[in-house]
Design a protein around this motif. Sequence first.
Motif, short mmCIF file in Angstrom:
data_model
loop_
_atom_site.label_atom_id
_atom_site.label_comp_id
_atom_site.label_asym_id
_atom_site.label_seq_id
_atom_site.Cartn_x
_atom_site.Cartn_y
_atom_site.Cartn_z
N MET A 49 -23.98 44.45 -21.21
CA MET A 49 -25.15 43.81 -21.78
C MET A 49 -26.29 43.98 -20.78
N TYR A 50 -27.51 44.06 -21.31
CA TYR A 50 -28.70 44.21 -20.47
C TYR A 50 -29.61 43.02 -20.73
N TYR A 51 -29.96 42.32 -19.65
CA TYR A 51 -30.58 41.01 -19.78
C TYR A 51 -32.09 41.05 -19.53
N TYR A 52 -32.78 40.21 -20.31
CA TYR A 52 -34.23 40.05 -20.19
C TYR A 52 -34.59 38.57 -20.32
N SER A 66 -39.35 30.07 -21.80
CA SER A 66 -38.63 31.33 -21.52
C SER A 66 -37.33 31.38 -22.30
N ILE A 67 -37.08 32.52 -22.92
CA ILE A 67 -35.84 32.74 -23.68
C ILE A 67 -35.04 33.83 -22.98
N PHE A 68 -33.78 33.53 -22.67
CA PHE A 68 -32.88 34.46 -22.00
C PHE A 68 -32.13 35.24 -23.06
N VAL A 69 -32.28 36.57 -23.08
CA VAL A 69 -31.67 37.38 -24.14
C VAL A 69 -30.92 38.56 -23.54
N GLY A 70 -29.99 39.10 -24.32
CA GLY A 70 -29.25 40.27 -23.91
C GLY A 70 -29.24 41.31 -25.02
N PHE A 71 -29.23 42.58 -24.62
CA PHE A 71 -29.17 43.69 -25.57
C PHE A 71 -27.99 44.59 -25.23
N TYR A 72 -27.45 45.25 -26.25
CA TYR A 72 -26.35 46.18 -26.02
C TYR A 72 -26.83 47.50 -25.42
N GLU A 73 -28.10 47.81 -25.59
CA GLU A 73 -28.67 49.03 -25.03
C GLU A 73 -29.84 48.68 -24.13
N ILE A 116 -34.11 41.46 -16.29
CA ILE A 116 -33.33 40.82 -15.23
C ILE A 116 -32.33 41.82 -14.66
N THR A 117 -31.79 42.67 -15.53
CA THR A 117 -30.84 43.69 -15.09
C THR A 117 -31.51 44.70 -14.16
#
Length: 464
Positions: free
Chosen positions: A341-344, A390-397, A431-432
């Motif tokens: 996961m890639y975090y933002y 702030s919203i902490f989110v993750g993406f598969y790409e 974040i990543t």
Amino acid sequence: MLRVAFHLFHMLKLFLFILLTCWVRSDTEQKCEEFTDLSIHNALAGTDLKVKLLLYTRTNQNCSESLSEYNTTASTYLDVTKKTVFVVHGFRLTGSTPIWLNDIKELLLSLEDVNLIIVDWNRGATTIIYPNAVHNSRGVAEILKKYIDQMLAVGASLDSIYMIGVSLGAHIAGFVGEMYNGKLGRITGLDPAGPLFSGKPPSERLDHTDAQFVDVIHTDMDVFGYRKPLGNIDFYPNGGEDQPGCPQTPFSGSQFVKCDHQRSVLLFLSSLRGSCNITTYPCDSYLDYKNGKCANCEAFQPMPCPVLGYFADKWKNYLIQKDPLETKAYFDTSGQEPFCMYYYFVDFITWNKSIRRGFIRIKITDNAGNTTESKMNSEATTFQQYRQASIFVGFYEDFDKISRISLTYSTRTLIGPKYKLRILRMRLRSITNPARLQMCRYDFVLLENIETTFKPIPCQERDK
């Protein structure tokens, strides 16, 4: 007559040659000891404990050497000056060979020049009566203790011994570590077994005192795994319970039963492949992690946030000096290899006079038109005038170049008026990859349940 006798003599020699060749080939094949492959019939009948130690090195990577618990000097390939990794499987309901066994062998030996010992206690682990396997686990630990004693006698060091235990095998590793007063170099527990171990004192299960460094991955703590922390650092992917990509209904067969539990092994294998380093976030709870309260890795400087799996021991010196000694780390994964996961953080400053609460779905698109959507469902966010939310989110790409961002605001209410969210500034920051350019958008409105797409621009210096 002599001529016939001469031919018979040569035919006899040829027959003896063929017989001898077959015997030699058969003898050679027997030396390549294989993992004991049993069946459900063995499980129904029950199996008595018998342990085989199968040694693989870079010299005999495709042909194991069977070790004797009483005589290390008889080994052709064991080099006690190198690190020795023991891999210990767990309970085997059907008696089949673990599907991950060959992968862990090949990946470990490709990564590091070690002695790899597969601890085959399938006879003893294969039974439909789980308590019998639990009882046999103590016997496995005693046999491993005898062999390690032999290694120490010819120059091995406890510092260089690393045990990887799966499920029930994690507690076996803990028993061995306790016999050496916690002086083993490292133990990794892959979803340590919970049934008949939960609530037990440290002497009757894996514990952080069983080695110089103990790391644990929990993936099925609500069924087959252990819930509470057991190591110096305990990793809880997706909260430690249901794993993405695993079946949700019994109609999926055996995978419904074992998928979550087995995910711990697959995550560890992913760390060996090195497709991506799975970053984890030390946190008090999964909810705090989901709400972005623990995503600041700068808090651990000069250490980075810990990574999952084989390289988790880079955090060893930091963790063993902590008080308390136990650290919980959380992260989310995708549902398939390599599970990354890639975090933002997505930061919003709004200018609505009234407080708004709701959820924002976020999609990002790269220059080639590839799109990925945020997968982490946090709690509703509170938006207050001129205050950053702030919203902490993750993406598969993970996209290096983001061409478009799409946002959808929703209160998730079925009745009542539709609201607007007036955005003064939106900021997307990785974040990543914190060095990546931060992207912003200024002064726009989100209408409830309507997707808004725009091209972001680099943030102004004052907004970084």
